[in-house]
Design a protein around this motif. Structure first.
Motif, PDB file in Angstrom:
ATOM      1  N   THR A 115       0.809  -1.213   0.000  1.00  0.00           N
ATOM      2  CA  THR A 115       0.000   0.000   0.000  1.00  0.00           C
ATOM      3  C   THR A 115       0.846   1.267   0.000  1.00  0.00           C
ATOM      4  OG1 THR A 115      -0.111   0.168   2.422  1.00  0.00           O
ATOM      5  CG2 THR A 115      -1.768  -1.211   1.318  1.00  0.00           C
ATOM      6  N   GLY A 116       2.134   1.113   0.295  1.00  0.00           N
ATOM      7  CA  GLY A 116       2.989   2.292   0.380  1.00  0.00           C
ATOM      8  C   GLY A 116       2.815   3.054   1.678  1.00  0.00           C
ATOM      9  N   THR A 117       2.135   2.440   2.655  1.00  0.00           N
ATOM     10  CA  THR A 117       1.944   3.072   3.954  1.00  0.00           C
ATOM     11  C   THR A 117       2.689   2.273   5.022  1.00  0.00           C
ATOM     12  OG1 THR A 117      -0.005   1.794   4.654  1.00  0.00           O
ATOM     13  CG2 THR A 117      -0.392   3.676   3.178  1.00  0.00           C
ATOM     14  N   ALA A 118       2.699   2.828   6.230  1.00  0.00           N
ATOM     15  CA  ALA A 118       3.359   2.148   7.346  1.00  0.00           C
ATOM     16  C   ALA A 118       2.602   0.900   7.781  1.00  0.00           C
ATOM     17  CB  ALA A 118       3.494   3.113   8.528  1.00  0.00           C
ATOM     18  N   LEU A 119       1.442   0.656   7.189  1.00  0.00           N
ATOM     19  CA  LEU A 119       0.640  -0.510   7.542  1.00  0.00           C
ATOM     20  C   LEU A 119       1.148  -1.796   6.903  1.00  0.00           C
ATOM     21  CD1 LEU A 119      -2.803   1.250   7.132  1.00  0.00           C
ATOM     22  CD2 LEU A 119      -1.940   0.324   9.280  1.00  0.00           C
ATOM     23  N   ASP A 120       1.932  -1.691   5.844  1.00  0.00           N
ATOM     24  CA  ASP A 120       2.403  -2.884   5.142  1.00  0.00           C
ATOM     25  C   ASP A 120       3.165  -3.810   6.089  1.00  0.00           C
ATOM     26  OD1 ASP A 120       1.278  -2.117   2.768  1.00  0.00           O
ATOM     27  OD2 ASP A 120       3.117  -1.261   1.939  1.00  0.00           O
ATOM     28  N   GLU A 121       2.865  -5.117   5.962  1.00  0.00           N
ATOM     29  CA  GLU A 121       3.485  -6.172   6.764  1.00  0.00           C
ATOM     30  C   GLU A 121       3.282  -5.975   8.267  1.00  0.00           C
ATOM     31  OE1 GLU A 121       4.366  -8.831   5.271  1.00  0.00           O
ATOM     32  OE2 GLU A 121       4.138  -7.903   3.296  1.00  0.00           O
ATOM     33  N   THR A 122       2.100  -5.442   8.625  1.00  0.00           N
ATOM     34  CA  THR A 122       1.719  -5.331  10.025  1.00  0.00           C
ATOM     35  C   THR A 122       0.296  -5.868  10.181  1.00  0.00           C
ATOM     36  OG1 THR A 122       0.810  -3.093   9.785  1.00  0.00           O
ATOM     37  CG2 THR A 122       3.135  -3.266  10.373  1.00  0.00           C
ATOM     38  N   TRP A 123      -0.123  -6.008  11.411  1.00  0.00           N
ATOM     39  CA  TRP A 123      -1.490  -6.448  11.694  1.00  0.00           C
ATOM     40  C   TRP A 123      -2.264  -5.318  12.360  1.00  0.00           C
ATOM     41  CZ3 TRP A 123       2.809  -8.145  14.408  1.00  0.00           C
ATOM     42  CH2 TRP A 123       2.897  -7.750  15.741  1.00  0.00           C
ATOM     43  N   LEU A 124      -3.579  -5.468  12.412  1.00  0.00           N
ATOM     44  CA  LEU A 124      -4.438  -4.523  13.114  1.00  0.00           C
ATOM     45  C   LEU A 124      -4.774  -5.093  14.486  1.00  0.00           C
ATOM     46  CD1 LEU A 124      -6.939  -3.471  10.285  1.00  0.00           C
ATOM     47  CD2 LEU A 124      -4.929  -2.225  11.107  1.00  0.00           C
ATOM     48  N   GLU A 125      -4.568  -4.282  15.511  1.00  0.00           N
ATOM     49  CA  GLU A 125      -4.828  -4.746  16.877  1.00  0.00           C
ATOM     50  C   GLU A 125      -6.303  -5.065  17.098  1.00  0.00           C
ATOM     51  OE1 GLU A 125      -3.033  -5.232  19.952  1.00  0.00           O
ATOM     52  OE2 GLU A 125      -1.509  -5.584  18.416  1.00  0.00           O
ATOM     53  N   SER A 126      -7.179  -4.385  16.411  1.00  0.00           N
ATOM     54  CA  SER A 126      -8.611  -4.587  16.632  1.00  0.00           C
ATOM     55  C   SER A 126      -9.088  -5.959  16.182  1.00  0.00           C
ATOM     56  CB  SER A 126      -9.417  -3.497  15.900  1.00  0.00           C
ATOM     57  OG  SER A 126      -9.032  -3.412  14.544  1.00  0.00           O
ATOM     58  N   ILE A 127      -8.362  -6.597  15.260  1.00  0.00           N
ATOM     59  CA  ILE A 127      -8.778  -7.922  14.798  1.00  0.00           C
ATOM     60  C   ILE A 127      -7.755  -9.011  15.138  1.00  0.00           C
ATOM     61  CG2 ILE A 127     -10.318  -7.193  12.948  1.00  0.00           C
ATOM     62  CD1 ILE A 127      -8.029  -7.381  11.006  1.00  0.00           C
ATOM     63  N   ASP A 128      -6.555  -8.618  15.531  1.00  0.00           N
ATOM     64  CA  ASP A 128      -5.531  -9.606  15.867  1.00  0.00           C
ATOM     65  C   ASP A 128      -4.698  -9.084  17.032  1.00  0.00           C
ATOM     66  OD1 ASP A 128      -4.041 -11.918  15.708  1.00  0.00           O
ATOM     67  OD2 ASP A 128      -2.770 -11.229  14.057  1.00  0.00           O
ATOM     68  N   PRO A 129      -5.304  -9.014  18.229  1.00  0.00           N
ATOM     69  CA  PRO A 129      -4.600  -8.438  19.384  1.00  0.00           C
ATOM     70  C   PRO A 129      -3.246  -9.095  19.628  1.00  0.00           C
ATOM     71  CG  PRO A 129      -6.908  -8.835  19.911  1.00  0.00           C
ATOM     72  CD  PRO A 129      -6.654  -9.484  18.576  1.00  0.00           C
ATOM     73  N   GLY A 130      -2.231  -8.250  19.687  1.00  0.00           N
ATOM     74  CA  GLY A 130      -0.882  -8.752  19.926  1.00  0.00           C
ATOM     75  C   GLY A 130      -0.274  -9.508  18.756  1.00  0.00           C
ATOM     76  N   GLY A 131      -0.969  -9.494  17.614  1.00  0.00           N
ATOM     77  CA  GLY A 131      -0.479 -10.238  16.451  1.00  0.00           C
ATOM     78  C   GLY A 131      -0.528 -11.736  16.663  1.00  0.00           C
ATOM     79  N   ALA A 132      -1.519 -12.213  17.411  1.00  0.00           N
ATOM     80  CA  ALA A 132      -1.587 -13.643  17.746  1.00  0.00           C
ATOM     81  C   ALA A 132      -1.634 -14.522  16.499  1.00  0.00           C
ATOM     82  CB  ALA A 132      -2.816 -13.903  18.621  1.00  0.00           C
ATOM     83  N   GLN A 133      -2.457 -14.148  15.522  1.00  0.00           N
ATOM     84  CA  GLN A 133      -2.564 -14.951  14.303  1.00  0.00           C
ATOM     85  C   GLN A 133      -1.374 -14.703  13.383  1.00  0.00           C
ATOM     86  OE1 GLN A 133      -7.026 -15.149  12.977  1.00  0.00           O
ATOM     87  NE2 GLN A 133      -6.769 -13.273  14.186  1.00  0.00           N
ATOM     88  N   TRP A 134      -0.957 -13.453  13.304  1.00  0.00           N
ATOM     89  CA  TRP A 134       0.187 -13.106  12.456  1.00  0.00           C
ATOM     90  C   TRP A 134       1.422 -13.897  12.880  1.00  0.00           C
ATOM     91  CZ3 TRP A 134       0.156  -9.330   8.496  1.00  0.00           C
ATOM     92  CH2 TRP A 134       1.406  -9.030   7.937  1.00  0.00           C
ATOM     93  N   LYS A 135       1.654 -13.969  14.192  1.00  0.00           N
ATOM     94  CA  LYS A 135       2.832 -14.662  14.715  1.00  0.00           C
ATOM     95  C   LYS A 135       2.609 -16.169  14.831  1.00  0.00           C
ATOM     96  CE  LYS A 135       3.927 -10.601  17.546  1.00  0.00           C
ATOM     97  NZ  LYS A 135       3.976 -10.073  18.942  1.00  0.00           N
ATOM     98  N   GLY A 136       1.403 -16.573  15.211  1.00  0.00           N
ATOM     99  CA  GLY A 136       1.142 -17.977  15.474  1.00  0.00           C
ATOM    100  C   GLY A 136       0.846 -18.812  14.250  1.00  0.00           C
ATOM    101  N   LEU A 137       0.224 -18.201  13.238  1.00  0.00           N
ATOM    102  CA  LEU A 137      -0.092 -18.912  12.002  1.00  0.00           C
ATOM    103  C   LEU A 137       0.882 -18.552  10.886  1.00  0.00           C
ATOM    104  CD1 LEU A 137      -3.998 -18.548  12.017  1.00  0.00           C
ATOM    105  CD2 LEU A 137      -2.617 -20.484  12.815  1.00  0.00           C
ATOM    106  N   GLY A 138       1.214 -17.263  10.796  1.00  0.00           N
ATOM    107  CA  GLY A 138       2.131 -16.792   9.763  1.00  0.00           C
ATOM    108  C   GLY A 138       1.386 -16.326   8.535  1.00  0.00           C
ATOM    109  N   PRO A 139       1.548 -15.066   8.138  1.00  0.00           N
ATOM    110  CA  PRO A 139       0.811 -14.547   6.982  1.00  0.00           C
ATOM    111  C   PRO A 139       1.165 -15.245   5.679  1.00  0.00           C
ATOM    112  CG  PRO A 139       2.503 -12.992   7.674  1.00  0.00           C
ATOM    113  CD  PRO A 139       2.428 -14.043   8.736  1.00  0.00           C
TER     114      PRO A 139
END
Length: 341
Positions: A115-139
């Motif tokens: 997207t060209g924003t600071a959001l790239d390769e990050t998660w949203l806390e409102s849907i993945d608190p603490g990056g649980a799915q991002w870290k536990g499953l892997g994007p």
């Protein structure tokens, strides 16, 4: 034979499990309670177009009983997944793909988004608190899925299909991979429509347009989509929310192929239908506020886009959920944003 586990075989998950069994996949499911007991005893029954079919699939409450899979389809409500991410580990091999068949913005959204924003390769806390799915499953495991069918569970072990057969699929980076083609072919063989889209995020936003506007208004009022769309004041409210959401989506690269009025009319034309959020209220089940509404607000704050109409409706929706005991987030959206920044 392709091994597919459906983690959370409720209405949509059960429909997918039955369809994949029809396609000849080696299907297993993770379920619990009376639903699990009924499936273990009698098989998974699907009622569709007036016909009943029963599918014998492996079923357990413990993923360790099922082993590594080629695909894991997540059929749980999005807000219910982060607390149980650790339970997915026994299902995940080196190349296992994870397919979240959920509503709202998916946790993997900014993987490969560019997207060209600071959001790239990050998660949203409102849907993945603490990056649980991002870290536990892997994007890198994720395959996107936009869900359209309407199904319900009239009794344990039984899935009733009402309408719709489309599950649109896409890789986060837009590529047409072998695993994406295989999953699409399996779903099609099972009697479903499963188009592959390079720009799946556009379709995510078109659906989210309705989820973030019609769903909260229906949840608050009890009105069906056609009643909401026919009321001038409510139609205006839906319009204003969609204007705000469109600005957010476009700021991160989404393209909207229909106009706001076309999208509103598309919802209004569905006579007598109440969205899942209202059904959750009526049945006393936890509501999907964060993936459908809080996620959009979090994006708006991060992108410095004002959402005054959505904010008012979201505040009412959260208060309703808290009063009814259906929404228990300890952090509000502003705290979630600060935690992620």
């Amino acid at each position: 034979m392709t091994r597919v586990c459906v983690f959370g075989a409720g209405a949509i998950g059960g429909y997918l499990a039955a369809s994949l069994a029809r396609a000849g996949a080696d299907v297993s499911i993770v379920a619990r309670g009376s639903h699990l007991a009924a499936i273990q005893a009698n098989g998974l029954k699907l009622i569709k177009d007036g016909e009943e079919t029963v599918w014998r699939v492996r079923a357990s409450s413990d993923p360790r009983d099922l082993g590594e899979q080629d695909f894991v389809i997540v059929g749980m409500k999005a807000h219910a997944v982060p607390p149980v991410v650790g339970q997915f580990a026994p299902l995940l091999g080196k190349d296992t793909a994870v397919v979240p068949a959920v509503n709202g913005l998916p946790w993997w959204y900014f993987h490969g988004a560019n997207t060209g924003t600071a959001l790239d390769e990050t998660w949203l806390e409102s849907i993945d608190p603490g990056g649980a799915q991002w870290k536990g499953l892997g994007p890198e495991r994720a395959i996107g899925c936009v869900v359209y069918p309407a199904c319900d569970v009239p009794e344990p072990g039984v899935i009733h299909h009402s309408k719709g057969d489309r599950f649109t699929l896409g890789e986060p980076n837009g590529s047409d991979t072998e695993r994406l083609r295989l999953l699409s072919e399996l779903l099609i063989a099972g009697g479903l429509r499963a188009p592959r889209k390079a720009r799946l995020r556009d379709e995510i936003w078109i659906k989210l347009w309705g989820n973030s506007s019609f769903n909260p208004v229906s949840a608050l009022t009890g009105a069906s989509l056609d009643v909401i769309g026919a009321d001038p004041a409510c139609r205006g409210l839906i319009h204003d929310i969609m204007v705000e959401c469109k600005a957010i989506g476009e700021a991160i690269g989404a393209r909207f192929g229909v106009t706001i009025e076309q999208r509103i009319q598309g919802g209004t034309d569905i006579v007598g239908h109440k969205p899942s959020t209202r059904h959750d209220v009526e049945l006393g089940r936890p509501t999907e506020i964060d993936p459908l509404v809080s996620s959009v607000q979090e994006l708006a704050r991060r992108l410095a886009i004002a959402t005054p109409t959505l904010d008012i409706v979201a505040a009412l929706l959260r208060l309703q959920g808290q009063v009814l005991g259906l929404y228990s987030r300890k952090q509000n959206i502003e705290n979630a944003i600060r935690a992620a920044s």
